[in-house]
Design a protein around this motif. Sequence first.
Motif, PDB file in Angstrom:
ATOM      1  N   THR A 163      17.840  37.156  -2.223  1.00 44.38           N
ATOM      2  CA  THR A 163      17.172  35.893  -1.911  1.00 44.38           C
ATOM      3  C   THR A 163      17.862  34.755  -2.653  1.00 44.38           C
ATOM      4  OG1 THR A 163      15.041  36.977  -1.553  1.00 44.38           O
ATOM      5  CG2 THR A 163      15.004  34.615  -2.018  1.00 44.38           C
ATOM      6  N   ILE A 164      18.201  33.684  -1.923  1.00 41.32           N
ATOM      7  CA  ILE A 164      18.913  32.538  -2.494  1.00 41.32           C
ATOM      8  C   ILE A 164      18.106  31.277  -2.238  1.00 41.32           C
ATOM      9  CG2 ILE A 164      21.015  31.140  -2.411  1.00 41.32           C
ATOM     10  CD1 ILE A 164      22.485  33.629  -1.377  1.00 41.32           C
ATOM     11  N   PHE A 165      17.811  30.528  -3.292  1.00 46.15           N
ATOM     12  CA  PHE A 165      17.214  29.205  -3.146  1.00 46.15           C
ATOM     13  C   PHE A 165      18.352  28.213  -2.928  1.00 46.15           C
ATOM     14  CE2 PHE A 165      13.733  31.497  -4.876  1.00 46.15           C
ATOM     15  CZ  PHE A 165      12.582  30.804  -4.508  1.00 46.15           C
ATOM     16  N   THR A 166      18.463  27.689  -1.720  1.00 49.60           N
ATOM     17  CA  THR A 166      19.604  26.841  -1.364  1.00 49.60           C
ATOM     18  C   THR A 166      19.475  25.444  -1.977  1.00 49.60           C
ATOM     19  OG1 THR A 166      18.567  26.008   0.667  1.00 49.60           O
ATOM     20  CG2 THR A 166      19.792  28.077   0.820  1.00 49.60           C
ATOM     21  N   ASP A 167      20.562  24.704  -1.901  1.00 52.21           N
ATOM     22  CA  ASP A 167      20.609  23.338  -2.418  1.00 52.21           C
ATOM     23  C   ASP A 167      20.902  22.375  -1.268  1.00 52.21           C
ATOM     24  OD1 ASP A 167      20.640  21.187  -4.147  1.00 52.21           O
ATOM     25  OD2 ASP A 167      22.756  21.443  -4.674  1.00 52.21           O
ATOM     26  N   LEU A 168      20.016  22.372  -0.283  1.00 54.24           N
ATOM     27  CA  LEU A 168      20.230  21.561   0.916  1.00 54.24           C
ATOM     28  C   LEU A 168      19.723  20.132   0.783  1.00 54.24           C
ATOM     29  CD1 LEU A 168      19.341  24.097   3.757  1.00 54.24           C
ATOM     30  CD2 LEU A 168      21.605  23.276   3.106  1.00 54.24           C
ATOM     31  N   LYS A 169      19.105  19.784  -0.337  1.00 52.43           N
ATOM     32  CA  LYS A 169      18.546  18.445  -0.549  1.00 52.43           C
ATOM     33  C   LYS A 169      17.475  18.129   0.490  1.00 52.43           C
ATOM     34  CE  LYS A 169      21.698  17.902  -3.737  1.00 52.43           C
ATOM     35  NZ  LYS A 169      21.354  18.103  -5.152  1.00 52.43           N
ATOM     36  N   THR A 170      16.743  19.143   0.883  1.00 56.86           N
ATOM     37  CA  THR A 170      15.657  18.974   1.843  1.00 56.86           C
ATOM     38  C   THR A 170      14.646  20.082   1.618  1.00 56.86           C
ATOM     39  OG1 THR A 170      15.086  18.814   4.201  1.00 56.86           O
ATOM     40  CG2 THR A 170      16.808  20.369   3.595  1.00 56.86           C
ATOM     41  N   ARG A 171      13.489  19.968   2.237  1.00 57.01           N
ATOM     42  CA  ARG A 171      12.449  20.980   2.066  1.00 57.01           C
ATOM     43  C   ARG A 171      12.539  22.103   3.093  1.00 57.01           C
ATOM     44  NH1 ARG A 171       6.822  17.996   2.006  1.00 57.01           N
ATOM     45  NH2 ARG A 171       7.741  17.073   3.867  1.00 57.01           N
ATOM     46  N   HIS A 172      13.322  21.895   4.167  1.00 56.35           N
ATOM     47  CA  HIS A 172      13.316  22.874   5.242  1.00 56.35           C
ATOM     48  C   HIS A 172      14.741  23.164   5.724  1.00 56.35           C
ATOM     49  CE1 HIS A 172       8.971  22.445   5.530  1.00 56.35           C
ATOM     50  NE2 HIS A 172       9.127  21.136   5.587  1.00 56.35           N
ATOM     51  N   ALA A 173      15.040  24.437   5.889  1.00 49.57           N
ATOM     52  CA  ALA A 173      16.244  24.856   6.603  1.00 49.57           C
ATOM     53  C   ALA A 173      15.879  24.995   8.076  1.00 49.57           C
ATOM     54  CB  ALA A 173      16.759  26.175   6.053  1.00 49.57           C
ATOM     55  N   THR A 174      16.782  24.592   8.949  1.00 48.27           N
ATOM     56  CA  THR A 174      16.465  24.565  10.378  1.00 48.27           C
ATOM     57  C   THR A 174      17.340  25.478  11.227  1.00 48.27           C
ATOM     58  OG1 THR A 174      17.928  22.643  10.638  1.00 48.27           O
ATOM     59  CG2 THR A 174      15.573  22.204  10.271  1.00 48.27           C
ATOM     60  N   HIS A 175      18.599  25.715  10.802  1.00 53.40           N
ATOM     61  CA  HIS A 175      19.528  26.480  11.635  1.00 53.40           C
ATOM     62  C   HIS A 175      20.362  27.432  10.785  1.00 53.40           C
ATOM     63  CE1 HIS A 175      18.635  22.972  14.218  1.00 53.40           C
ATOM     64  NE2 HIS A 175      18.765  23.836  15.205  1.00 53.40           N
ATOM     65  N   LEU A 176      20.891  28.444  11.469  1.00 51.60           N
ATOM     66  CA  LEU A 176      21.584  29.529  10.789  1.00 51.60           C
ATOM     67  C   LEU A 176      22.704  30.045  11.681  1.00 51.60           C
ATOM     68  CD1 LEU A 176      21.386  31.564   8.336  1.00 51.60           C
ATOM     69  CD2 LEU A 176      19.879  32.924   9.787  1.00 51.60           C
ATOM     70  N   ALA A 177      23.842  30.389  11.062  1.00 51.25           N
ATOM     71  CA  ALA A 177      24.960  30.994  11.796  1.00 51.25           C
ATOM     72  C   ALA A 177      25.761  31.862  10.838  1.00 51.25           C
ATOM     73  CB  ALA A 177      25.859  29.929  12.427  1.00 51.25           C
ATOM     74  N   THR A 178      26.474  32.849  11.371  1.00 59.19           N
ATOM     75  CA  THR A 178      27.311  33.721  10.548  1.00 59.19           C
ATOM     76  C   THR A 178      28.736  33.740  11.084  1.00 59.19           C
ATOM     77  OG1 THR A 178      26.705  35.674  11.863  1.00 59.19           O
ATOM     78  CG2 THR A 178      25.396  35.220   9.887  1.00 59.19           C
ATOM     79  N   ASP A 179      29.693  33.962  10.188  1.00 61.44           N
ATOM     80  CA  ASP A 179      31.108  34.085  10.528  1.00 61.44           C
ATOM     81  C   ASP A 179      31.566  35.449  10.041  1.00 61.44           C
ATOM     82  OD1 ASP A 179      33.822  33.974  10.860  1.00 61.44           O
ATOM     83  OD2 ASP A 179      34.101  32.048   9.874  1.00 61.44           O
ATOM     84  N   GLU A 180      31.710  36.392  10.957  1.00 59.41           N
ATOM     85  CA  GLU A 180      32.074  37.758  10.598  1.00 59.41           C
ATOM     86  C   GLU A 180      33.466  37.830   9.974  1.00 59.41           C
ATOM     87  OE1 GLU A 180      31.482  41.433   9.811  1.00 59.41           O
ATOM     88  OE2 GLU A 180      30.080  40.859  11.398  1.00 59.41           O
ATOM     89  N   ASP A 181      34.421  37.069  10.489  1.00 54.06           N
ATOM     90  CA  ASP A 181      35.802  37.147  10.009  1.00 54.06           C
ATOM     91  C   ASP A 181      35.917  36.708   8.552  1.00 54.06           C
ATOM     92  OD1 ASP A 181      36.596  38.035  12.484  1.00 54.06           O
ATOM     93  OD2 ASP A 181      37.129  36.040  13.210  1.00 54.06           O
ATOM     94  N   ARG A 182      35.189  35.664   8.178  1.00 55.07           N
ATOM     95  CA  ARG A 182      35.280  35.112   6.819  1.00 55.07           C
ATOM     96  C   ARG A 182      34.110  35.525   5.937  1.00 55.07           C
ATOM     97  NH1 ARG A 182      36.904  32.461  10.713  1.00 55.07           N
ATOM     98  NH2 ARG A 182      39.009  31.600  10.792  1.00 55.07           N
ATOM     99  N   LYS A 183      33.197  36.325   6.504  1.00 54.22           N
ATOM    100  CA  LYS A 183      32.024  36.817   5.772  1.00 54.22           C
ATOM    101  C   LYS A 183      31.222  35.651   5.191  1.00 54.22           C
ATOM    102  CE  LYS A 183      33.161  41.119   6.511  1.00 54.22           C
ATOM    103  NZ  LYS A 183      34.270  40.885   7.463  1.00 54.22           N
ATOM    104  N   LEU A 184      30.895  34.690   6.055  1.00 54.31           N
ATOM    105  CA  LEU A 184      30.171  33.501   5.639  1.00 54.31           C
ATOM    106  C   LEU A 184      28.832  33.390   6.364  1.00 54.31           C
ATOM    107  CD1 LEU A 184      33.004  30.775   5.652  1.00 54.31           C
ATOM    108  CD2 LEU A 184      32.026  31.942   3.667  1.00 54.31           C
ATOM    109  N   ILE A 185      27.818  32.882   5.649  1.00 55.55           N
ATOM    110  CA  ILE A 185      26.526  32.541   6.230  1.00 55.55           C
ATOM    111  C   ILE A 185      26.347  31.033   6.095  1.00 55.55           C
ATOM    112  CG2 ILE A 185      24.031  32.900   6.164  1.00 55.55           C
ATOM    113  CD1 ILE A 185      24.594  35.518   4.627  1.00 55.55           C
ATOM    114  N   PHE A 186      26.119  30.351   7.212  1.00 52.39           N
ATOM    115  CA  PHE A 186      25.928  28.901   7.219  1.00 52.39           C
ATOM    116  C   PHE A 186      24.435  28.601   7.342  1.00 52.39           C
ATOM    117  CE2 PHE A 186      30.252  29.495   8.692  1.00 52.39           C
ATOM    118  CZ  PHE A 186      30.952  28.494   8.033  1.00 52.39           C
ATOM    119  N   VAL A 187      23.921  27.808   6.417  1.00 51.09           N
ATOM    120  CA  VAL A 187      22.516  27.395   6.429  1.00 51.09           C
ATOM    121  C   VAL A 187      22.476  25.881   6.548  1.00 51.09           C
ATOM    122  CG1 VAL A 187      20.310  27.457   5.228  1.00 51.09           C
ATOM    123  CG2 VAL A 187      21.941  29.335   4.935  1.00 51.09           C
ATOM    124  N   ALA A 188      21.817  25.384   7.592  1.00 50.36           N
ATOM    125  CA  ALA A 188      21.754  23.942   7.856  1.00 50.36           C
ATOM    126  C   ALA A 188      20.328  23.443   7.692  1.00 50.36           C
ATOM    127  CB  ALA A 188      22.259  23.634   9.266  1.00 50.36           C
TER     128      ALA A 188
END
Length: 331
Positions: A66-91
């Motif tokens: 579990t990660i508490f993100t630093d999005l400068k907002t109270r809500h995350a709205t979107h999510l995507a993953t990049d298998e090649d670079r092993k990245l998780i994008f949180v918007a």
Amino acid sequence: MAQAILQARCEIRKKIISYPVAACVSANWSCLAIISTRFRQELTYPVLFYARLDKDAEPVYKRGITIFTDLKTRHATHLATDEDRKLIFVAGDSGRVQAFRWDEPATLRSHEESSGVKAHTLQSYDHLGGVEVLPGARFVRAGRGEMAVWNLDGLERQRGGNGPSTTVVLKDRLSPWTLHYHRGSGKLLAAEAVHFEENDRCASMDMEHGGRTAVRYLGHADEVLAFSSSAGDPNVFATACKDAYARIYDIRQPLPVITVETATRTDHGCSNVVLTHPNGLPGKLFLVTLTSKSGHLFVRLCSTFHDRRRPTVYQGVGPPYADDSLRPVDR
């Protein structure tokens, strides 16, 4: 795989996640990511939970971090993953996107809580819509009639975050809230939210030719909440709609091939859908649907041809009926 689905054979592990917003599984099924909202000391935080699904992962990562993100907002709205670079994008809804690595060891603050391994911070400014990873090391986020594009291989570590590499003006001025890359056609599926456009437009876009609309898909009576496609058929995709129906489309045709009622509008519609083509059943596909309010999950066996029978293989009920299990349905 087909036999496992038909017999409802799977391993289930319980994990309590407060107020989940979206879930995503990477292309090769090596990572599960879920964004949610967590309340702590009267404050609201956007939280990322991820679990590695590959066999070689250490037990702590299989259980999930579990990660508490630093999005400068109270809500995350979107999510995507990049298998090649092993990245998780949180918007979030503040014009900020954070990327975390799932293949590197994370420093644990407690049993399952971590600050995560941050890879990049992106500034999307007024582009607050859907996100997706495209071929050619590109990450996109939608805005009103535009698409912000980042070249992932060219990102630098900047204090304020990386702005878009370029911006594409969409030909039909779509404002997508939900995005899904359809690998079979090479097109980007896009759907608008109700607060963006009254028409609830759903279309496929050609991002290789200026974001022009390739096909506009008809038949939705409300907002499209999710897309799904399968490597088993490069011409098919499914939608989950707030009007309580799941629909299967041929990418080349504007009208749905199959429409399945999943719930009622009082259940907040069909919130998610998964389309899969198991081996051993030629011409058949499974459609998994989930309703938001009641938590009903249905697994249906459908035909890609003209057979209109859509038997329910089994159904499950989640909260508030958590004591019920997946149960086969007489056919």
